[in-house]
Design an enzyme around this catalytic site. Structure first.
Site, PDB file in Angstrom:
ATOM      1  N   VAL A 167      43.212  35.561  47.056  1.00  0.00           N
ATOM      2  CA  VAL A 167      42.025  34.718  46.949  1.00  0.00           C
ATOM      3  C   VAL A 167      41.544  34.665  45.496  1.00  0.00           C
ATOM      4  O   VAL A 167      41.222  33.604  44.957  1.00  0.00           O
ATOM      5  CB  VAL A 167      40.899  35.250  47.875  1.00  0.00           C
ATOM      6  CG1 VAL A 167      39.612  34.477  47.655  1.00  0.00           C
ATOM      7  CG2 VAL A 167      41.331  35.184  49.337  1.00  0.00           C
ATOM      8  N   HIS A 168      41.552  35.821  44.853  1.00  0.00           N
ATOM      9  CA  HIS A 168      41.138  35.950  43.452  1.00  0.00           C
ATOM     10  C   HIS A 168      41.989  35.036  42.566  1.00  0.00           C
ATOM     11  O   HIS A 168      41.466  34.257  41.752  1.00  0.00           O
ATOM     12  CB  HIS A 168      41.317  37.423  43.060  1.00  0.00           C
ATOM     13  CG  HIS A 168      40.987  37.766  41.644  1.00  0.00           C
ATOM     14  ND1 HIS A 168      39.727  37.682  41.124  1.00  0.00           N
ATOM     15  CD2 HIS A 168      41.778  38.226  40.628  1.00  0.00           C
ATOM     16  CE1 HIS A 168      39.745  38.077  39.854  1.00  0.00           C
ATOM     17  NE2 HIS A 168      40.978  38.405  39.528  1.00  0.00           N
ATOM     18  N   ILE A 169      43.304  35.095  42.744  1.00  0.00           N
ATOM     19  CA  ILE A 169      44.206  34.287  41.915  1.00  0.00           C
ATOM     20  C   ILE A 169      43.993  32.797  42.216  1.00  0.00           C
ATOM     21  O   ILE A 169      43.889  31.966  41.309  1.00  0.00           O
ATOM     22  CB  ILE A 169      45.672  34.685  42.172  1.00  0.00           C
ATOM     23  CG1 ILE A 169      45.927  36.129  41.694  1.00  0.00           C
ATOM     24  CG2 ILE A 169      46.632  33.713  41.476  1.00  0.00           C
ATOM     25  CD1 ILE A 169      47.280  36.678  42.077  1.00  0.00           C
TER      26      ILE A 169
END
Ligand code: SF4
Ligand code: SF4
Lengths: 205, 296
Positions: A167-169
């Site tokens: 999700v972060h990426i």
């Protein structure tokens, strides 16, 4: 972008620390997935085979934890929840639909903060459970019943962490101009105003 | 290995069919008749001799258990218990401990290294140490606390049921050495039949609860006991009454593996779909203009 349009977001130490954690995360995740499911066992070849994978994985994990301690210290205070975060969470549908106007987000939005705390909790769980199942150094000192619980805790928290990093990426790819904050250290003023208006005002002062 | 490599029923960390061209082969079993065992440890010595391992010389812990526990260099041990049933009697219980060769082996289920643990068509569960990576997961998977990691090479070891001897039609070394006939070996059906005779005999001698130990929780075993006190297996040095693969291991290796693997794929796909439907979130000229305006 000329210099007047830039706002500095991450210092060079913060960036170095971040990429250190990122690199160790990738190595720990790949070597760990190799032990998780036969479909990923081939990943152990990148680490010199199954036995080397088993030997290296815990050391990579501990190094990741230690470097993450640096990020925790740097970002802890920025990640406390504020009333504006409640609003952000309520309007998560708008955020995903690229309609974030009117949200008074600070340096980090509620999604980023949640991810931060998820990482804090999972890395701590991974460290504790990982030490318990670490052969041959520590595992022999723990009862087998505890080892069984620890492997489950370890694989579940690893999964949550990996999913969180996905999700972060993705968020960094999705919100244009974000990657540069972590590679070069600055963002455009327009970026700050659009995505983090409260931080923009604070910096602008 | 040899000819048995054609008859592999299950192989650790392998999702395709292992070599199994001959299909059904008769299941084998070792039967340990506790009522006939005199604790002479001939089987322990024979195991050391045939498999050519020597545990380091330890110290006596005040019991006949010698060495006191299984080890990478000790695949079977006799466990002695002084049991006092009602009426001031004393029974000396002796159990030969070692791998049970479970039909549903927790060690194999837990092992992440392809081919480090196999189950032959005849039911023998064997460790192939050249594929072992030394993670010790088999230890967490086994309900009987059997596998041991070697301090010398970091690989896991346990009783092979003399798979090399059985492959060429010999009985395991321990069976050959037993002077009282407490150990017998043959097809599993024959061993169950033999046990029935032994149990009838024990019943007639006052052991009304005598029973065969072939626990269903692990799908039955290819090493079985005749227990004079069949209702109380735990008095035989903690032989589990109702062994089974721990629910934690089942969760870890059963549901978690596929669901979590799939979950990561779904998240990655979700991100991709979101990007092509909603598009990137960009600060545009409008934001830049507003910013200029405010700076003035
Ligand atoms: S007793 Fe333990 S080591 Fe032996 S087959 Fe069963 S699970 Fe595997
Ligand atoms: S120690 Fe060896 S045999 Fe045991 S689970 Fe790990 S790889 Fe498999």
């Amino acid at each position: 972008m000329n210099a007047a349009d830039r706002i500095s977001r991450y210092s060079s130490q913060e960036r170095a620390n971040h990429w250190m954690v990122a690199l160790l995360f990738v190595l720990a995740a790949l070597s760990g997935l190799a032990l998780f499911h036969p479909a990923f066992f081939f990943l152990s070849d990148f680490f010199g085979g199954g036995t080397w994978d088993r030997i290296l994985h815990p050391f990579l994990g501990v190094l990741m934890f230690l470097s993450f301690l640096g990020l925790m210290a740097r970002f802890w205070s920025h990640n406390r929840y504020t009333p504006a975060d409640r609003e952000w969470l309520k309007r998560i549908g708008d955020v995903l639909g690229n309609r974030e106007e009117g949200l008074d987000t600070g340096k980090y939005n509620a999604g980023q903060k949640t991810l931060f705390w998820v990482m804090v909790v999972t890395t701590i769980l991974l460290l504790i459970s990982g030490v318990i199942i670490w052969q041959p150094w520590f595992a022999p000192y723990f009862p087998i019943a505890l080892l069984r619980v620890a492997v489950v805790v370890h694989s579940l928290s690893a999964w949550v962490l990996i999913a969180g990093i996905f999700v972060h990426i993705y968020a960094a790819i999705w919100v244009k101009g974000t990657v540069r904050a972590m590679t070069r250290g600055y963002v455009s003023r327009a970026w700050a105003k659009k995505h983090h208006p409260a931080w923009y005002r604070e910096i602008g002062k | 290995m040899a000819s048995q490599s054609l008859d592999i029923a299950r192989r650790s960390a392998t999702t395709t069919q292992p070599p199994n061209v001959r299909g059904d082969v008769p299941k084998v079993a070792k039967l340990i008749d506790i009522s006939k065992c005199i604790g002479c440890k001939a089987c322990q010595a024979a195991c050391m001799e045939w498999n050519d391992y020597r545990d380091k010389v330890g110290t006596c812990n005040g019991t006949y258990n010698n060495p006191p526990d299984l080890d990478a260099d000790q695949w079977t041990v006799m466990r002695f218990t002084e049991y006092e049933p009602e009426g001031g009697k004393l029974e000396w219980l002796i159990r030969k401990d070692g791998c049970m060769h479970c039909a549903d082996p927790g060690c194999l289920k837990a092992c992440p290294a392809p081919g480090a643990i196999v189950q032959y068509g005849n039911g023998i569960v064997d460790f192939h140490e050249e594929h072992c990576i030394g993670c010790g997961y088999c230890i967490t998977g086994c309900p009987f606390d059997i596998p041991r990691l070697s301090k010398k090479d970091g690989k896991a070891y346990k009783c092979t049921l003399c798979s090399d001897r059985v492959a060429v039609g010999l009985e395991p070394a321990c069976i050959k050495s037993c002077p009282t006939g407490a150990l017998v070996f043959g097809t599993k059906d024959d061993m169950i039949h033999h046990a029935e005779g032994r149990i009838a005999d024990l019943n007639s001698r006052g052991f009304a609860q005598a029973a065969l130990y072939d626990p269903k929780g692990v799908g039955g075993t290819h090493v079985m006991y005749v227990l004079p006190h069949g209702d109380k297996p735990e008095i035989y040095d903690r032989l589990p009454k109702d062994p089974g693969i721990s629910p934690w291991v089942s969760v870890w290796k059963g549901v978690t593996k596929p669901i979590l693997g799939l979950g990561l794929g779904v998240i990655a796909l979700g991100g991709f779909i979101h990007y092509v439907t909603k598009g990137p979130n960009e600060a545009d000229d409008e934001d830049a203009k507003e910013d200029k305006h405010e700076r003035r």
